[in-house]
Design a protein around this motif. Sequence first.
Motif, PDB file in Angstrom:
ATOM      1  N   GLY A 157     -31.729   1.446 -11.892  1.00 54.45           N
ATOM      2  CA  GLY A 157     -30.926   1.237 -13.098  1.00 54.45           C
ATOM      3  C   GLY A 157     -30.903  -0.225 -13.509  1.00 54.45           C
ATOM      4  O   GLY A 157     -31.366  -1.099 -12.770  1.00 54.45           O
ATOM      5  N   ILE A 158     -30.326  -0.491 -14.664  1.00 51.39           N
ATOM      6  CA  ILE A 158     -30.206  -1.862 -15.157  1.00 51.39           C
ATOM      7  C   ILE A 158     -29.438  -2.698 -14.131  1.00 51.39           C
ATOM      8  O   ILE A 158     -28.459  -2.238 -13.550  1.00 51.39           O
ATOM      9  CB  ILE A 158     -29.513  -1.880 -16.545  1.00 51.39           C
ATOM     10  N   GLY A 159     -29.921  -3.913 -13.852  1.00 46.37           N
ATOM     11  CA  GLY A 159     -29.226  -4.811 -12.932  1.00 46.37           C
ATOM     12  C   GLY A 159     -29.403  -4.485 -11.453  1.00 46.37           C
ATOM     13  O   GLY A 159     -28.787  -5.115 -10.602  1.00 46.37           O
ATOM     14  N   SER A 160     -30.277  -3.515 -11.139  1.00 46.10           N
ATOM     15  CA  SER A 160     -30.419  -3.103  -9.733  1.00 46.10           C
ATOM     16  C   SER A 160     -31.300  -4.063  -8.925  1.00 46.10           C
ATOM     17  O   SER A 160     -31.243  -4.089  -7.705  1.00 46.10           O
ATOM     18  CB  SER A 160     -31.009  -1.697  -9.643  1.00 46.10           C
ATOM     19  N   ILE A 218     -28.210   0.275  -6.171  1.00 45.40           N
ATOM     20  CA  ILE A 218     -26.989  -0.492  -5.891  1.00 45.40           C
ATOM     21  C   ILE A 218     -25.820   0.295  -6.465  1.00 45.40           C
ATOM     22  O   ILE A 218     -26.011   1.217  -7.254  1.00 45.40           O
ATOM     23  CB  ILE A 218     -27.012  -1.924  -6.510  1.00 45.40           C
ATOM     24  N   SER A 219     -24.611  -0.092  -6.104  1.00 43.73           N
ATOM     25  CA  SER A 219     -23.438   0.621  -6.613  1.00 43.73           C
ATOM     26  C   SER A 219     -23.263   0.331  -8.111  1.00 43.73           C
ATOM     27  O   SER A 219     -23.635  -0.741  -8.590  1.00 43.73           O
ATOM     28  CB  SER A 219     -22.184   0.159  -5.874  1.00 43.73           C
ATOM     29  N   ARG A 267     -26.817   8.226 -10.754  1.00 45.38           N
ATOM     30  CA  ARG A 267     -27.255   7.671  -9.478  1.00 45.38           C
ATOM     31  C   ARG A 267     -27.634   8.803  -8.514  1.00 45.38           C
ATOM     32  O   ARG A 267     -28.662   8.738  -7.835  1.00 45.38           O
ATOM     33  CB  ARG A 267     -26.120   6.820  -8.906  1.00 45.38           C
ATOM     34  N   ALA A 268     -26.794   9.838  -8.456  1.00 47.39           N
ATOM     35  CA  ALA A 268     -27.044  10.959  -7.537  1.00 47.39           C
ATOM     36  C   ALA A 268     -28.365  11.649  -7.861  1.00 47.39           C
ATOM     37  O   ALA A 268     -29.142  12.006  -6.963  1.00 47.39           O
ATOM     38  CB  ALA A 268     -25.900  11.958  -7.626  1.00 47.39           C
ATOM     39  N   GLU A 269     -28.625  11.803  -9.163  1.00 49.27           N
ATOM     40  CA  GLU A 269     -29.862  12.468  -9.590  1.00 49.27           C
ATOM     41  C   GLU A 269     -31.091  11.653  -9.171  1.00 49.27           C
ATOM     42  O   GLU A 269     -32.061  12.179  -8.634  1.00 49.27           O
ATOM     43  CB  GLU A 269     -29.834  12.622 -11.117  1.00 49.27           C
ATOM     44  N   LYS A 270     -31.002  10.343  -9.387  1.00 49.98           N
ATOM     45  CA  LYS A 270     -32.134   9.486  -9.023  1.00 49.98           C
ATOM     46  C   LYS A 270     -32.349   9.472  -7.505  1.00 49.98           C
ATOM     47  O   LYS A 270     -33.479   9.537  -7.028  1.00 49.98           O
ATOM     48  CB  LYS A 270     -31.922   8.063  -9.560  1.00 49.98           C
TER      49      LYS A 270
END
Length: 201
Positions: free
Chosen positions: A11-14, A133-134, A163-166
Motif C-alpha cells: 500500500g501507499i507509504g509501505s 505495515i500497519s 490489508r487482509a486481502e493482500k
Amino acid sequence: MASYIIGLTGGIGSGKTTVANIFADLGITLVDADIVAREVVQPNSNGLNSIVAHFGSQILLTDGNLNRSKLRELIFEDDSERLWLNKLLHPLIRETMLQQCKEAQSDYVIMVVPLLFENGLDSLVDRTLLVDISPELQQQRTVDRDAVTVQQVKNIIGSQASRAEKLSKADDVIDNQGEISALKCKVQALHNLYLNLANNS
C-alpha cells in the motif's frame, strides 16, 4: 533475458520503493508501473492524446505535460471517470511492462506494481511479494512524506484492496515496521530464494 517475474506490491507509504531499490542494489532489474504509467502519457503519446480528447485541455500543464493533480482530483471524485481512465491506461501499461521484463538481463525481474492485486496484474507474474505495515504507520509515513491530509491518505487506502486481502494473496510478505538493516536481511533471503526459483524454472 529474465523469464522469472516477481510482482512486488504494498500500500501507499509501505516502503515498497525502498525494498525495490535494495533488490536493484543486488543487480536485479526493476520494471516500475509508476514509471511506465508516466511514460505512456508523455506529450504526443496516444495515452495523453486520448486523455485530452476526453477531459479537455484543462488537463494539461502549460508545458504540454499532464496535470496529474488535476486528473487525480477528477477521478477520485467520480468513479466512472476513474474506470474510464483505467480502461485506457491499463492495457498500455501492461504491454509496456511485459516488454521491459522481456528485455531485462538479470536472473529474475521485479515488477513493482502498487495495485498488483487490484488490477489483476498478479496473473502476469510467477510469484508475488507484499511489503506490509500497519494502516496507522501507513498513514503517518504518507502524511509526512507527501504533505497530504490524513483524510486524503484514508481515501487512497480505502480505494486499494484491504490489508487482509493482500496478505491472503501474497506468496511472500516483508514486514517493514523495523529498521533498514533488518529489511536488507529480509530482502537478501528472498533474493537467494528467487535466484533458486528462477534457475530451476
